[in-house]
Scaffold this motif. Structure first.
Motif, short mmCIF file in Angstrom:
data_model
loop_
_atom_site.label_atom_id
_atom_site.label_comp_id
_atom_site.label_asym_id
_atom_site.label_seq_id
_atom_site.Cartn_x
_atom_site.Cartn_y
_atom_site.Cartn_z
N MET A 1 -21.32 -14.38 19.90
CA MET A 1 -20.87 -13.21 20.62
C MET A 1 -22.06 -12.56 21.33
O MET A 1 -23.17 -12.57 20.81
N VAL A 2 -21.80 -12.05 22.52
CA VAL A 2 -22.83 -11.36 23.28
C VAL A 2 -22.32 -9.94 23.57
O VAL A 2 -21.19 -9.77 23.99
N ASP A 3 -23.16 -8.96 23.34
CA ASP A 3 -22.84 -7.57 23.67
C ASP A 3 -24.16 -6.89 23.99
O ASP A 3 -24.86 -6.40 23.11
N SER A 4 -24.53 -6.92 25.29
CA SER A 4 -25.82 -6.36 25.70
C SER A 4 -25.74 -5.89 27.15
O SER A 4 -24.68 -5.86 27.75
N GLN A 5 -26.89 -5.55 27.69
CA GLN A 5 -27.03 -5.16 29.09
C GLN A 5 -27.84 -6.24 29.81
O GLN A 5 -28.79 -6.77 29.24
N HIS A 6 -27.46 -6.53 31.03
CA HIS A 6 -28.23 -7.45 31.85
C HIS A 6 -28.28 -6.89 33.26
O HIS A 6 -27.25 -6.72 33.90
N ARG A 7 -29.48 -6.54 33.71
CA ARG A 7 -29.67 -5.93 35.03
C ARG A 7 -28.76 -4.72 35.23
O ARG A 7 -28.04 -4.63 36.23
N ARG A 8 -28.76 -3.86 34.24
CA ARG A 8 -28.01 -2.60 34.26
C ARG A 8 -26.50 -2.77 34.27
O ARG A 8 -25.76 -1.87 34.65
N LYS A 9 -26.04 -3.95 33.89
CA LYS A 9 -24.60 -4.19 33.80
C LYS A 9 -24.29 -4.64 32.38
O LYS A 9 -25.08 -5.35 31.76
N ALA A 10 -23.11 -4.25 31.92
CA ALA A 10 -22.67 -4.69 30.60
C ALA A 10 -22.46 -6.21 30.62
O ALA A 10 -21.91 -6.76 31.58
N LEU A 11 -22.92 -6.87 29.59
CA LEU A 11 -22.72 -8.31 29.42
C LEU A 11 -22.07 -8.50 28.06
O LEU A 11 -22.66 -8.17 27.03
N ARG A 12 -20.83 -9.00 28.09
CA ARG A 12 -20.09 -9.24 26.85
C ARG A 12 -19.44 -10.62 26.95
O ARG A 12 -18.92 -11.00 27.99
N ALA A 13 -19.48 -11.32 25.83
CA ALA A 13 -18.82 -12.62 25.77
C ALA A 13 -18.44 -12.91 24.33
O ALA A 13 -19.16 -12.57 23.40
N ASP A 14 -17.26 -13.52 24.20
CA ASP A 14 -16.80 -13.95 22.89
C ASP A 14 -15.86 -15.14 23.09
O ASP A 14 -15.83 -15.73 24.17
N ALA A 15 -15.10 -15.47 22.10
CA ALA A 15 -14.23 -16.65 22.16
C ALA A 15 -13.04 -16.47 23.09
O ALA A 15 -12.29 -17.43 23.31
N THR A 16 -12.89 -15.28 23.69
CA THR A 16 -11.74 -15.03 24.56
C THR A 16 -12.09 -14.74 26.01
O THR A 16 -11.29 -15.01 26.90
N ALA A 17 -13.27 -14.16 26.28
CA ALA A 17 -13.59 -13.75 27.65
C ALA A 17 -15.09 -13.57 27.84
O ALA A 17 -15.84 -13.39 26.88
N ILE A 18 -15.49 -13.60 29.12
CA ILE A 18 -16.87 -13.29 29.52
C ILE A 18 -16.79 -12.16 30.52
O ILE A 18 -16.02 -12.21 31.48
N THR A 19 -17.59 -11.10 30.28
CA THR A 19 -17.61 -9.94 31.16
C THR A 19 -19.05 -9.68 31.58
O THR A 19 -19.96 -9.65 30.75
N HIS A 20 -19.25 -9.48 32.89
CA HIS A 20 -20.54 -9.04 33.40
C HIS A 20 -20.26 -7.96 34.43
O HIS A 20 -19.64 -8.22 35.47
N GLY A 21 -20.67 -6.75 34.12
CA GLY A 21 -20.38 -5.62 35.00
C GLY A 21 -18.88 -5.38 35.06
O GLY A 21 -18.23 -5.25 34.03
N ASP A 22 -18.32 -5.38 36.28
CA ASP A 22 -16.89 -5.12 36.42
C ASP A 22 -16.06 -6.40 36.51
O ASP A 22 -14.85 -6.34 36.74
N LYS A 23 -16.68 -7.57 36.32
CA LYS A 23 -15.94 -8.83 36.36
C LYS A 23 -15.69 -9.34 34.95
O LYS A 23 -16.61 -9.49 34.17
N THR A 24 -14.44 -9.61 34.67
CA THR A 24 -14.06 -10.21 33.40
C THR A 24 -13.27 -11.48 33.67
O THR A 24 -12.32 -11.47 34.46
N LEU A 25 -13.68 -12.56 33.01
CA LEU A 25 -12.95 -13.82 33.12
C LEU A 25 -12.50 -14.26 31.73
O LEU A 25 -13.33 -14.58 30.88
#
Length: 182
Positions: free
Chosen positions: A1-25
Motif C-alpha cells: 500500500m502507498v499513502d504519501s505525497q509526490h510533487r505536492r500531490k497525494a499518491l495512494r495505491a492499494d489492491a483496488t486503485a491508484i491515485t495521483h493528485g486528482d486522477k484515480t484509476l
C-alpha cells in the motif's frame, strides 16, 4: 500500500486503485502498465562524474493517452536507493494488475486473435517478425539494460528488442513463457 505525497500531490495505491493528485484509476479499469529504473553516469573531463537515477511508473485505461494515464517519476542522484513508493507501486502491479492483464492477453492469443504488445506482434503460432513467424517452441524473452529482448532459442543475439517503458512490455517474458508451454 502507498499513502504519501509526490510533487505536492497525494499518491495512494492499494489492491483496488491508484491515485495521483486528482486522477484515480481502479485497477480493474487499467489496460496497460510500464515501469522502469534508469541509472545514468555522466563522465566529465574537467570535473567530477555525476550519477542520476530515475524510477518511473505509468499506467492507464486501454487505448489511453498521456492525458488519461497516471505517470509518476521519482528522481535521485548519486547512489540513490530505490524509492519505497516506486517499489510498492511495482509490487501492487505485479500482484494485482499484471495477472489479469496476462490472463486477458493469453486468452485472446489462444482464441486466435493477433495481439500487439509494445510493438511486438503475437499470434497463436508465435511471434511475427519481418522474416516470418518464429514459433513458440523457438522463442525466449528476457529483460536487460532497460529492454525486453526476444530471442530465438539458443541464439544470443535478439531478434527483437523493445524498451521497458512501452505499455505492457513488462508482460512479454511471462506471456511468452505461458504461450510457449502450451
Amino acid at each position: 500500500m502507498v499513502d504519501s505525497q509526490h510533487r505536492r500531490k497525494a499518491l495512494r495505491a492499494d489492491a483496488t486503485a491508484i491515485t495521483h493528485g486528482d486522477k484515480t484509476l481502479p485497477l480493474d479499469r487499467i489496460g496497460w502498465v510500464s515501469y522502469t529504473a534508469v541509472h545514468t553516469a555522466t563522465r566529465r573531463m574537467l570535473g567530477p562524474n555525476s550519477y542520476d537515477s530515475d524510477w518511473t511508473f505509468e499506467c492507464g485505461p486501454p487505448g489511453s493517452g498521456v492525458r488519461d494515464s497516471i505517470r509518476i517519476t521519482f528522481m535521485g542522484g548519486g547512489q540513490a536507493q530505490t524509492p519505497p513508493e516506486w517499489a510498492s507501486l511495482v509490487a501492487i502491479s505485479q500482484a494485482h494488475l499484471e495477472p489479469r492483464l496476462l490472463a486477458e492477453h493469453h486468452h485472446r492469443v489462444l482464441g486466435g486473435e493477433t495481439v500487439e504488445i509494445a510493438a511486438v506482434t503475437i499470434t497463436r503460432e508465435g511471434v511475427v517478425l519481418r522474416s516470418g513467424v518464429l514459433p513458440w517452441s523457438e522463442v525466449t524473452a528476457g529483460v536487460g539494460n532497460g529492454f525486453v529482448h526476444v530471442h530465438r532459442r539458443g541464439v544470443d543475439r535478439p531478434v527483437a528488442s523493445v524498451p521497458l517503458n512501452r505499455p505492457n512490455a513488462v508482460l512479454i517474458p511471462r506471456l511468452f513463457g505461458a504461450l510457449g508451454s502450451q
